[in-house]
Write an enzyme that holds these catalytic residues in place. Structure first.
Site, mmCIF file in Angstrom:
data_model
loop_
_atom_site.group_PDB
_atom_site.id
_atom_site.type_symbol
_atom_site.label_atom_id
_atom_site.label_comp_id
_atom_site.label_asym_id
_atom_site.label_seq_id
_atom_site.Cartn_x
_atom_site.Cartn_y
_atom_site.Cartn_z
ATOM 1 N N CYS A 1 0.848 -1.190 0.000
ATOM 2 C CA CYS A 1 0.000 0.000 0.000
ATOM 3 C C CYS A 1 0.886 1.243 0.000
ATOM 4 C CB CYS A 1 -0.927 0.012 1.210
ATOM 5 S SG CYS A 1 -0.039 0.070 2.779
ATOM 6 N N CYS B 1 3.283 1.849 2.934
ATOM 7 C CA CYS B 1 4.582 1.163 2.856
ATOM 8 C C CYS B 1 5.604 2.046 2.146
ATOM 9 C CB CYS B 1 4.439 -0.163 2.110
ATOM 10 S SG CYS B 1 3.298 -1.346 2.861
ATOM 11 N N ASP C 1 9.683 30.873 -30.415
ATOM 12 C CA ASP C 1 10.874 31.211 -31.189
ATOM 13 C C ASP C 1 10.526 31.021 -32.666
ATOM 14 O OD1 ASP C 1 13.709 31.571 -31.854
ATOM 15 O OD2 ASP C 1 13.649 29.415 -32.265
#
Length: 726
Positions: A13, A16, A426
């Site tokens: 999970c 952890c 640009d």
């Protein structure tokens, strides 16, 4: 500092992952991020700290850690055939009869409860073993995880039932009970709770694992497309060797249908190359001698001989893979908040479940009923979905982006796209192709267009100037060029030579030095007004015509500008070219705001000026002179056809040289971020809404387990919708 990636095992999970991350970050000078969805930890180690020390810390925390397996991800075991799948199947086969016996009184024969006990025991002991083991490891290290909630809930329901069977009246022949889905029924056996909660949670984890694997499928597919062996030319003959043995500078052969082994430059042959795996483009691109090819693309036409320019980890495909993996290991700001919440959520829930138990007992409820309600609180509270909200959406979103030629560096880039309101473009190499091309031919009266191109093309074919090369290439594509002699170039003015024994000059009108007819004078004026470079051509002292050369606008640029506007972004064209040229390009693509004659060092100042006006700025660029502006912008989008410096400075990288990819990048980033936020909302809303219902005794633990499993599956399934992004 050095960065290493560890494969983490044993996580069940998000709690952890949080615990491992905290332990690693307590090491002196170490910075770590643990991703539950990818089961990997990215660890920055200071000089003098060995990776073995980090692995030891993870193992002391109760998990496994190792350097990633060199085997490609596609070869890993599929969850369908994994131990988790078998554990779920056996538990479901045993648990379903227990549910039916407990729910349907008509099926409850004499001493049915003992059969239910016999079927439930393996489910609780063996089926739920991963939860019990994780809970034990957490308790041993003074931590509580989501597995603690599940393990306690299952164990409490099972222990209560065992006590009732062996020490109460529930073991007597003729005992009957019914299941209530809206809270506790007040019955004395809760074997179906212990069995079905285990089955539902196992099912949720199993479906979650399958979905997580699907979410990473795009990246696995990307990394698996490379060639396995290659035909290398050594000592005049072709030798088949593993790709790992190919070295920079070696020449290799790519036959029709074969995958290009590595990045390189074509030396011989011409073909069409399918770039879809790298750029997302479905139309093959024609290549010939002098053109670059990318490893992992497919040769769709003739035989090619290629010189290797990059191999191994330096190839474009490998760099794409690294960028995608790095992006998937990151955490959005919202997810970091969710991690902090889930870190304290489990202890709070344990206290809440205990308070619920005590509260119901004080209210006069039977012990078994109070215990069942507390179990429902424990089960419904598991915030597994919180831990999956960001990683799964990032896995799918960045993987899909890689398939479309869009590379996202991390969650921070996603969050930036939401706020951007101005996009600075640009000109050269971004809005335009960055390559000069012959765009207009105006012959003098009595001169054919073919004759003008023959003479001018032959003369300029000897030139190294970009304008000359553009004229020569345009002429060569339409006529056959005669030989030229006595070529002399005058820097910044023009070029002279002899073509078919006639002296020819091409360049600025003043330098060419011939009388210019009115029609050609008008052509020169028109070309210059449009921001093009005009070249006057003369032969034998007589004007032959005017050629106009320009940096051509990309076909997709106008659509891209319209796309930016549709997303609510205001486009600005920023260029070092003169005002007339910049305005001509801007008018072509539909940009109104133009800033011309800007030196490279001034681009950053202009970006900061926009930011000081309260605008959130994205910059799209491709050159070294754009790198600082890309880094300064709130969001930097680098064209992948540009320089490595620009790509490193950008937050998003477009592998294909197409400005519409920038629009797609913003759209995908916003969609991914919206998915993350949606996941987090529903995960939080689920817990906030369900906990009071369970604490009020209105939710049976079986239903709670199903709802908890569904919440995780919902979050992952919602993320998988990003696979359909177009």
């Amino acid at each position: 500092m050095s960065s290493v990636e560890l494969a983490i095992g044993g996580m069940t999970c998000a709690s952890c992952a949080n615990r491992i991350e905290k332990k690693l970050n307590r090491m002196p000078g170490v910075e770590a991020s643990v991703n539950y969805a990818t089961e990997k930890a990215t660890v920055l180690l200071p000089a003098g700290t060995d990776v073995a020390e980090a692995i030891a810390v993870v193992e002391k925390t109760g998990y496994t850690a190792s350097l990633p397996d060199p085997e490609p991800p596609a070869a890993q075991e599929d969850p369908v055939t994994s131990a988790a799948g078998r554990r779920l199947a056996v538990s479901a086969v045993l648990g379903l009869p227990v549910l039916l016996l407990s729910m349907v009184p008509a099926l409850q024969f004499t001493n049915w409860q003992w059969l239910a006990f016999a079927l439930t025991s393996p489910v609780v002991v063996w089926g739920a073993w991963p939860f019990h083991r994780a809970a034990f490891l957490g308790a041993r290290h003074g931590a509580a995880t989501m597995d603690t909630l599940i393990s306690l809930g299952v164990a409490a329901a099972y222990a209560t039932s065992v006590a009732s069977l062996f020490f109460g009246d529930a073991g007597m022949p003729g005992m009957h009970m019914e299941l209530s889905l809206l809270g506790s029924s007040g019955d004395e056996l809760y074997l179906e709770v212990a069995a079905v909660v285990t089955v539902f949670v196992l099912a949720g984890r199993y479906l979650e694992a399958r979905a997580r694997r699907r979410s990473g499928a795009a990246l696995r597919a990307l990394l698996a497309v490379g060639a396995k062996d290659v035909g290398v030319l050594r000592d005049g003959s072709e030798v088949r060797v593993p790709v790992a043995d190919l070295r920079v500078g070696e020449h290799f052969v790519v036959r029709p249908g074969e995958t290009v082994a590595t990045d390189g430059t074509v030396l011989e042959g011409a073909s069409a190359v399918d770039l879809s795996v790298v750029t997302g483009e479905s139309v093959p691109v024609e290549v010939g001698a002098g053109d670059d090819v990318v490893g992992g693309t497919v040769n769709a036409g003739g035989r090619l001989v290629v010189r290797a320019t990059r191999v191994g980890a330096d190839t474009q495909l490998a760099r794409i893979g690294r960028m995608v993996e790095q992006a998937q290991s990151g955490k959005a700001a919202a997810q970091r908040l969710a991690d902090r919440v889930s870190g304290i959520f489990v202890p709070v829930v344990l206290v809440g479940a205990a308070a619920t138990l005590v509260g119901w007992l004080l209210a006069g409820a039977p012990v078994t009923e109070a215990l069942t309600i507390a179990v429902a609180v424990l089960v419904i509270a598991c915030p597994c979905a919180l831990g999956l909200a960001t990683p799964t959406a990032l896995l799918v979103g960045t993987g899909r982006g890689a398939q479309l030629g869009i590379l996202v560096k991390g969650p921070e880039a996603l969050e930036s796209t939401r706020r951007v309101d101005t996009v600075v473009l640009d000109k050269t190499g971004t809005v335009t192709t960055g390559r000069m091309a012959l765009v207009a031919t105006v012959p003098a009266a009595g001169v054919s267009e073919e004759d003008l191109l023959r003479v001018a093309g032959a003369l300029e074919d000897a030139s190294e100037h970009p304008v000359g090369r553009a004229i020569a290439a345009g002429a060569r594509s339409r006529v056959t060029l005669p030989p030229v002699s006595g070529v002399e170039a005058s820097a910044g003015a023009g070029i002279a030579g002899t073509v078919e024994e006639v002296p020819v000059r091409a360049g600025r009108p003043a330098w060419v030095g011939v009388e210019v007819p009115d029609d050609l004078a008008a052509a020169l004026t028109d070309a210059e007004s449009a921001g093009r470079t005009a070249v006057l051509v003369a032969a034998g002292g007589r004007a032959l015509g005017v050629l106009a050369v320009a940096d051509t606008v990309r076909d997709s640029s106008r659509d891209a500008v319209a796309g930016f506007r549709a997303l609510g972004l205001s486009p600005v064209l920023l260029t070092g070219d003169n005002e007339r040229t910049a305005r001509a390009v801007a008018d072509t693509v539909g940009v109104e705001d133009v800033v011309a004659e800007v030196r490279p060092e001034d681009k950053v100042a202009h970006v900061r000026r926009l930011q000081s006006q309260g605008k959130v700025v994205a910059v799209v660029g491709d050159g070294v002179n754009d790198a600082a502006a890309l880094a300064t912008a709130d969001l930097g989008i680098a064209m992948g056809s540009g320089t490595d410096v620009a790509i490193e400075a950008g937050d998003l990288t477009l592998v294909r040289a197409d400005l519409t990819a920038a629009v797609d990048a913003v759209r995908l980033s916003r969609r991914t971020l919206a998915t993350i936020r949606g996941n987090l909302f529903w995960a939080f809303a689920y817990n906030v809404a369900a906990l009071p219902v369970a604490a009020a005794g209105l939710l049976n633990p079986v239903v709670a387990a199903a709802a908890m499993a569904f919440s995780s599956v919902f979050v992952v399934s919602n993320s998988l919708r990003l696979r359909a992004f177009r």
